[in-house]
Design an enzyme around this catalytic site. Structure first.
Site, short mmCIF file in Angstrom:
data_model
loop_
_atom_site.label_atom_id
_atom_site.label_comp_id
_atom_site.label_asym_id
_atom_site.label_seq_id
_atom_site.Cartn_x
_atom_site.Cartn_y
_atom_site.Cartn_z
N CYS A 8 0.80 -1.22 0.00
CA CYS A 8 0.00 0.00 0.00
C CYS A 8 0.83 1.27 0.00
O CYS A 8 2.00 1.26 0.33
CB CYS A 8 -0.88 0.06 1.24
SG CYS A 8 -2.02 -1.29 1.33
N ASN A 25 -0.85 1.37 5.80
CA ASN A 25 0.18 0.69 5.00
C ASN A 25 0.93 -0.24 5.94
O ASN A 25 1.47 0.21 6.94
CB ASN A 25 1.14 1.72 4.39
CG ASN A 25 2.28 1.05 3.64
OD1 ASN A 25 2.11 -0.04 3.10
ND2 ASN A 25 3.41 1.71 3.59
N GLY A 26 0.95 -1.52 5.61
CA GLY A 26 1.65 -2.49 6.46
C GLY A 26 0.78 -3.69 6.72
O GLY A 26 -0.21 -3.93 6.03
N TYR A 68 14.12 -2.30 -3.65
CA TYR A 68 13.19 -2.61 -4.73
C TYR A 68 11.91 -1.78 -4.78
O TYR A 68 11.48 -1.36 -5.85
CB TYR A 68 12.86 -4.10 -4.59
CG TYR A 68 11.75 -4.63 -5.45
CD1 TYR A 68 11.84 -4.59 -6.82
CD2 TYR A 68 10.62 -5.17 -4.87
CE1 TYR A 68 10.83 -5.10 -7.61
CE2 TYR A 68 9.60 -5.69 -5.65
CZ TYR A 68 9.70 -5.65 -7.01
OH TYR A 68 8.71 -6.14 -7.79
N GLY A 117 0.76 0.00 -5.11
CA GLY A 117 -0.47 -0.79 -5.12
C GLY A 117 -1.37 -0.34 -6.24
O GLY A 117 -1.60 0.85 -6.42
#
Ligand code: SF4
Length: 466
Positions: free
Chosen positions: A12, A112-113, A252, A38
């Site tokens: 996210c 997010n997570g 990445y 996302g």
């Protein structure tokens, strides 16, 4: 590497604004620049000071927010979300921000997570009478906040946050306040910026550049930042914190133009490539990187090795959304569609192909064979991170352990499977040293040492999936 074909996906991105007349528009642009985090769903909730109003859907930011939808989102504060769905699954109801209305007011949440104790907490809450509207673990926080009863909102939120374990960067919005929280390990990036008197918060600083915001600082692990008409107030909900930001954000996930904890992502990747050239010197004619995220590391490798960097692979940007196809065979076809070798660059050459990571190995095998079909006489694969041997429990979809090629295969076995002339991974020490700070990273998927306790129900989920 291409996130959509690799089997390694960010979950996210979040963006928030407080105190700006174009809050929803800024959020729209901010979400655009976080789209790489996302692509399966997106939403915006806006506050005009009295009510919260939201709009969301499954798809890309540019697909979901039409001019008509945006015209409805008026207000001076907003939070937005882009989602890649794994924990809790996909579906419209799980697209965030989640919006809750009750007699005591409204609450919007963007996360997010991934929580590692979500199932235990859900079970506990359900036995106490809570009814969940979604299968997303984000909703757990809303129920915990609501249970705080008569306490002040900030204390309710702090109490609720202190019960969560895992990775979380949260934006929590009421009619009059934006609250920003980061887990005690700071596993996911989250930064604060401003546009004049207005404040903005984003998963990555690249979103600030797009909306013309000035970076102020990163949110601290265990911090609850309150943003309201009185300005900023920083409180803590966790006294004991140990920084462990996700190493894969540097390797990445994040965009090269973002800075995380003061380190520019492109520079970090270049340094990983330079270190790789020291650890894996190879006699070759050209160095090439797998677009997009490996290009910085390839440039670093080439620079340090004194071998020319060339564009040996190009990405076709207009393929369409084939990445939503889940099967292995379609994924492999996706590689063919999305990447093409540049024959004029690789023909008759000994090629060093730099990639950021190997997950299942199928993509690497396809790329090696593409380069050989285009006339490369040797293909040496060098990876700017160590082998990924373990799953991630913190919001990165790394597939089940069984699908991770390095979980039970040696480097030589992987080399043979992908058909490369040689294969080298960066060492864990080399990766950490290349970033210039010797601690403060989560290395769980490489080393198996995770910064938090992992709950049995979470383990069960990860070892069953795939
Ligand atoms: S386990 Fe790996 S992918 Fe997950 S947060 Fe840690 S470093 Fe990042």
């Amino acid at each position: 590497m291409l996130a959509e074909i690799k089997g390694l996906n960010e979950e996210c991105g979040i963006f928030g604004v407080f105190g700006h007349p174009d809050a929803a528009q800024l959020t729209y642009y901010g979400l655009h620049s976080l789209q790489h985090r996302g692509q399966e769903g997106t939403g915006i909730v806006v506050s005009d000071g009295k009510t919260l109003k939201g709009f969301k859907g499954e798809g890309l930011v540019s697909e979901i927010f039409t001019a008509e939808a945006m015209a409805e989102l008026t207000g001076t504060a907003a939070i937005g979300h882009v989602r890649y769905a794994t924990a809790g699954g996909g579906g419209y109801e799980n697209v965030q921000p989640l919006l809750f209305h009750s007699q005591s007011g409204s609450l919007a949440l963007a996360h997010n997570g991934n929580l590692v104790n979500a199932n235990s907490l859900k079970h506990q809450l359900e036995t106490q009478g809570s009814i969940f509207q979604t299968s997303s673990d984000t909703e757990v926080l809303a129920h915990l906040i609501r249970r705080g009863g008569f306490l002040q909102m900030n204390d309710r939120v702090k109490n609720a946050l202190s019960m969560l374990k895992g990775a979380y960067a949260y934006l929590i919005m009421t009619e009059t306040e934006l609250m920003v929280a980061l887990d005690p390990h700071g596993l996911r990036p989250l930064s604060l910026g401003c546009i004049g008197d207005a404040y903005v918060v984003a998963s990555e600083t690249c979103a600030f550049d797009l909306v013309g915001a000035e970076y102020i600082r990163d949110i601290m692990p265990g911090e609850l930042l309150l943003i309201n008409e009185d300005g900023l107030t920083s409180e803590r909900f966790a006294m004991s914190t140990t920084k462990a930001i996700c190493m894969m954000e540097y390797v990445y996930f994040s965009r090269p133009d973002s800075n995380i904890q003061g380190i520019n992502v492109h520079t970090a990747r270049k340094n990983l490539g330079k270190r790789l050239a020291v650890e894996a010197p190879i006699d070759a004619d050209v160095v090439t990187g797998v677009p997009d995220s490996s290009i910085s590391a390839a440039i670093g490798y080439a620079e340090a090795a004194g071998i020319p960097y060339e564009m040996g692979l190009i990405k076709n940007r207009y393929v369409g959304r084939t990445f939503i196809q889940p099967s292995q065979s379609l994924r492999e076809q996706g590689v063919k569609l999305k990447l093409s070798p540049v024959r004029g660059v690789v023909e008759g050459k000994r090629v060093i192909m730099v990639d950021d990571s190997i997950v299942r190995g199928t993509t690497s095998r396809r790329i090696v064979s593409l380069l050989k079909e285009a006339g490369a006489t040797e293909v040496h694969v060098v990876i700017s991170s160590p082998p990924i041997k373990n799953p991630c429990f913190y919001g990165i979809d790394t597939s089940s352990k069984e699908e991770l090629i390095a979980s039970d295969k040696s480097v030589e076995e992987i080399r043979e499977l992908i058909g490369a002339d040689s294969l080298t991974f960066l060492s864990v020490e080399g990766m950490v040293e290349a970033l210039g700070q010797n601690s403060g990273y989560c290395l769980g998927c490489f080393t198996g040492n995770y910064p938090t306790e992992i709950y049995p129900d979470t383990l069960q989920y990860y070892y069953q999936k795939g």
